[in-house]
Structure formats: structure tokens, C-alpha cells
Design an enzyme around this catalytic site. Structure first.
Site, PDB file in Angstrom:
ATOM      1  N   PRO A 279       0.780  -1.227   0.000  1.00 19.36           N
ATOM      2  CA  PRO A 279       0.000   0.000   0.000  1.00 19.36           C
ATOM      3  C   PRO A 279       0.820   1.290   0.000  1.00 19.36           C
ATOM      4  CG  PRO A 279      -0.341  -1.239   2.038  1.00 19.36           C
ATOM      5  CD  PRO A 279       0.431  -2.117   1.112  1.00 19.36           C
ATOM      6  N   ASN A 280       0.318   2.221  -0.771  1.00 14.16           N
ATOM      7  CA  ASN A 280       0.827   3.604  -0.855  1.00 14.16           C
ATOM      8  C   ASN A 280       2.123   3.744  -1.652  1.00 14.16           C
ATOM      9  OD1 ASN A 280      -1.301   4.729   0.832  1.00 14.16           O
ATOM     10  ND2 ASN A 280      -0.309   3.650   2.512  1.00 14.16           N
TER      11      ASN A 280
ATOM     12  N   ARG B  35       4.988  11.057  -2.001  1.00 17.71           N
ATOM     13  CA  ARG B  35       4.719  10.594  -0.642  1.00 17.71           C
ATOM     14  C   ARG B  35       5.935  10.824   0.257  1.00 17.71           C
ATOM     15  NH1 ARG B  35       4.620   4.299   1.327  1.00 17.71           N
ATOM     16  NH2 ARG B  35       3.912   4.731   3.440  1.00 17.71           N
TER      17      ARG B  35
ATOM     18  N   TYR C  76      11.030   8.781   1.748  1.00 14.51           N
ATOM     19  CA  TYR C  76      11.063   7.773   0.684  1.00 14.51           C
ATOM     20  C   TYR C  76      11.788   8.227  -0.576  1.00 14.51           C
ATOM     21  CZ  TYR C  76       7.651   5.540   3.709  1.00 14.51           C
ATOM     22  OH  TYR C  76       7.051   4.956   4.794  1.00 14.51           O
TER      23      TYR C  76
ATOM     24  N   ASN D 100       8.133  -5.576  -1.200  1.00  7.78           N
ATOM     25  CA  ASN D 100       8.037  -4.473  -0.236  1.00  7.78           C
ATOM     26  C   ASN D 100       6.609  -4.500   0.293  1.00  7.78           C
ATOM     27  OD1 ASN D 100       7.857  -2.196   1.295  1.00  7.78           O
ATOM     28  ND2 ASN D 100       8.979  -0.884  -0.129  1.00  7.78           N
TER      29      ASN D 100
ATOM     30  N   ALA E 226       3.098  -1.109   4.700  1.00 11.44           N
ATOM     31  CA  ALA E 226       2.528  -1.187   6.059  1.00 11.44           C
ATOM     32  C   ALA E 226       2.092  -2.603   6.435  1.00 11.44           C
ATOM     33  CB  ALA E 226       1.352  -0.221   6.180  1.00 11.44           C
TER      34      ALA E 226
ATOM     35  N   HIS F 275       4.020  -4.818   9.083  1.00 11.74           N
ATOM     36  CA  HIS F 275       4.009  -4.689  10.535  1.00 11.74           C
ATOM     37  C   HIS F 275       2.857  -5.431  11.216  1.00 11.74           C
ATOM     38  CE1 HIS F 275       7.043  -1.854   9.453  1.00 11.74           C
ATOM     39  NE2 HIS F 275       6.180  -1.055   8.836  1.00 11.74           N
TER      40      HIS F 275
ATOM     41  N   GLU G   2      12.733  -9.419   1.248  1.00 10.74           N
ATOM     42  CA  GLU G   2      11.921  -8.307   1.766  1.00 10.74           C
ATOM     43  C   GLU G   2      12.736  -7.028   1.620  1.00 10.74           C
ATOM     44  OE1 GLU G   2      11.308  -8.700   5.976  1.00 10.74           O
ATOM     45  OE2 GLU G   2      10.270  -6.760   6.143  1.00 10.74           O
TER      46      GLU G   2
ATOM     47  N   HIS H 151      12.792  -2.581   1.918  1.00  8.24           N
ATOM     48  CA  HIS H 151      12.180  -1.318   2.354  1.00  8.24           C
ATOM     49  C   HIS H 151      13.054  -0.178   1.866  1.00  8.24           C
ATOM     50  CE1 HIS H 151       9.358  -3.425   4.928  1.00  8.24           C
ATOM     51  NE2 HIS H 151      10.371  -4.199   5.282  1.00  8.24           N
ATOM     52  N   LEU H 152      12.414   0.876   1.412  1.00  7.08           N
ATOM     53  CA  LEU H 152      13.151   2.068   0.989  1.00  7.08           C
ATOM     54  C   LEU H 152      13.790   2.741   2.190  1.00  7.08           C
ATOM     55  CD1 LEU H 152      10.221   3.171  -1.256  1.00  7.08           C
ATOM     56  CD2 LEU H 152      12.517   2.798  -2.167  1.00  7.08           C
ATOM     57  N   SER H 153      12.995   2.906   3.236  1.00  9.29           N
ATOM     58  CA  SER H 153      13.489   3.522   4.470  1.00  9.29           C
ATOM     59  C   SER H 153      14.038   2.424   5.384  1.00  9.29           C
ATOM     60  CB  SER H 153      12.342   4.268   5.172  1.00  9.29           C
ATOM     61  OG  SER H 153      11.370   3.339   5.634  1.00  9.29           O
TER      62      SER H 153
ATOM     63  N   ARG I 213      12.790   4.260  12.663  1.00  7.78           N
ATOM     64  CA  ARG I 213      11.578   5.087  12.643  1.00  7.78           C
ATOM     65  C   ARG I 213      10.675   4.756  13.852  1.00  7.78           C
ATOM     66  NH1 ARG I 213       9.052   4.644   6.908  1.00  7.78           N
ATOM     67  NH2 ARG I 213       7.852   6.405   7.721  1.00  7.78           N
TER      68      ARG I 213
ATOM     69  N   ARG J 125       6.987   0.329  13.572  1.00  7.27           N
ATOM     70  CA  ARG J 125       7.662  -0.179  12.361  1.00  7.27           C
ATOM     71  C   ARG J 125       8.816  -1.127  12.698  1.00  7.27           C
ATOM     72  NH1 ARG J 125       5.519   3.262   8.316  1.00  7.27           N
ATOM     73  NH2 ARG J 125       5.029   5.296   9.161  1.00  7.27           N
TER      74      ARG J 125
HETATM   75  C1  DQA Z   1       8.213   0.900   3.814  1.00  6.85           C
HETATM   76  C2  DQA Z   1       8.295   1.077   5.332  1.00  6.85           C
HETATM   77  C3  DQA Z   1       6.947   0.801   5.987  1.00  6.85           C
HETATM   78  O1  DQA Z   1       7.049   1.012   7.384  1.00  6.85           O
HETATM   79  C4  DQA Z   1       5.901   1.739   5.438  1.00  6.85           C
HETATM   80  O2  DQA Z   1       4.633   1.431   5.995  1.00  6.85           O
HETATM   81  C5  DQA Z   1       5.861   1.779   3.965  1.00  6.85           C
HETATM   82  C6  DQA Z   1       7.109   1.743   3.206  1.00  6.85           C
HETATM   83  C7  DQA Z   1       9.524   1.295   3.113  1.00  6.85           C
HETATM   84  O3  DQA Z   1       9.688   0.944   1.947  1.00  6.85           O
HETATM   85  O4  DQA Z   1      10.362   1.986   3.711  1.00  6.85           O
HETATM   86  O5  DQA Z   1       4.804   1.954   3.367  1.00  6.85           O
HETATM   87  O6  DQA Z   1       7.974  -0.479   3.531  1.00  6.85           O
END
Ligand code: DQA
Length: 143
Positions: A10-11, A18, A23, A74, A77, A80, A98, A100-102, A107, A111
């Protein structure tokens, strides 16, 4: 040619606009372009998808399980809290990385838990687009 599924939760379709401080400013389309360029260099075929719908993500993971297809995931959310996503990942037989960008561990506390990491081949976080590009290199070396 080996196929790799790149699945985004998502997102992530909002990349670029965003929270760019978290990100980055690169868009979802730019991420796809960077992965496609590396995929052709490595001789693999990528199929990148994004969904805001948990059920659709589960169907894609089932498809990967049925096809023994390697996955870069990825979970966004879903990472978690989604036990159904974790259980679907546990069905996979090919490598699943797996990404993650961040760096979620740097954080908010919610998370810090990934319900997916325990069934991943490996996890790469905090490197922006490079998290995906390194994952693709790792998968290409294993298929
Ligand atoms: C994320 C980190 C997650 O905590 C967050 O909910 C995201 C992006 C990342 O790519 O850093 O939507 O997966």
C-alpha cells in the site's frame, strides 16, 4: 529467461510525492525503470506490481508459490501486522527478499516489527531504490 516478481504494498504507487524526505523523490515509474534496466543487464525478466489491497497481494503470492517464482517484496505497512501475508510468504519455495526504501528500525516503534522477515530469504532496508536493485542482484545470483 528467469522471471522475478516485484511486489509492492500500500501507498507505494505514491512514491515521488509521498513523504519525499523519507522515501525519496523518485517515482514508482522511475523505480520500475531502474529495475528494468538492471534486469536486462542481469538477463532476468521482471514483473513489477503494486496494490493497496491485501487480498490482491495474497493472490500474487499464491501465484508465485504455484510457479516457484522468486519474489522481491516491499510489503509496506502490511509488514508490521499482516499475519495472512506472512503465511502466504511461508508458501514460497523460491527466494523471497523483503525490501524497504526507508530503515523501519530507525523510525516509529510500530515499524520495528516485521511479521514477514522470519520467512524471508533476506531483508534489505534503508537504501532507497538501491534496496530493490541489490535484492534483484541477489536473486539473479540465485536463479
Ligand atoms: C516501507 C516502510 C513501511 O514502514 C511503510 O509502511 C511503507 C514503506 C519502506 O519501503 O520503507 O509503506 O515499507
Amino acid at each position: 529467461m528467469a522471471k522475478v516478481l516485484v511486489l509492492n504494498g500500500p501507498n507505494l504507487n505514491r512514491l515521488g510525492s509521498r513523504e519525499p524526505d523519507v522515501y525519496g523523490t523518485g517515482s514508482y515509474e522511475e523505480l520500475g525503470g531502474a529495475l528494468a534496466a538492471l534486469a536486462s543487464e542481469l538477463g532476468v525478466d521482471i514483473d513489477m506490481r503494486q496494490t493497496n489491497d491485501e487480498s490482491e497481494m495474497l493472490s500474487w503470492l499464491h501465484e508465485a508459490a504455484d510457479g516457484s517464482t522468486p519474489v522481491i517484496l516491499n510489503p509496506a505497512a502490511f509488514t508490521h501486522y499482516s499475519y495472512s501475508l506472512r503465511d502466504a510468504c511461508a508458501l514460497l519455495t523460491a527466494p523471497m527478499i523483503e525490501v524497504h526504501l526507508s530503515n523501519p528500525l530507525a523510525r516509529e516503534e510500530f515499524r520495528h516489527t516485521s511479521v514477514v522477515s522470519g520467512v524471508a530469504t533476506g531483508t534489505i532496508s534503508g537504501l532507497g531504490f538501491d534496496s530493490y536493485l541489490l535484492a534483484l542482484r541477489a536473486i539473479a545470483a540465485r536463479v
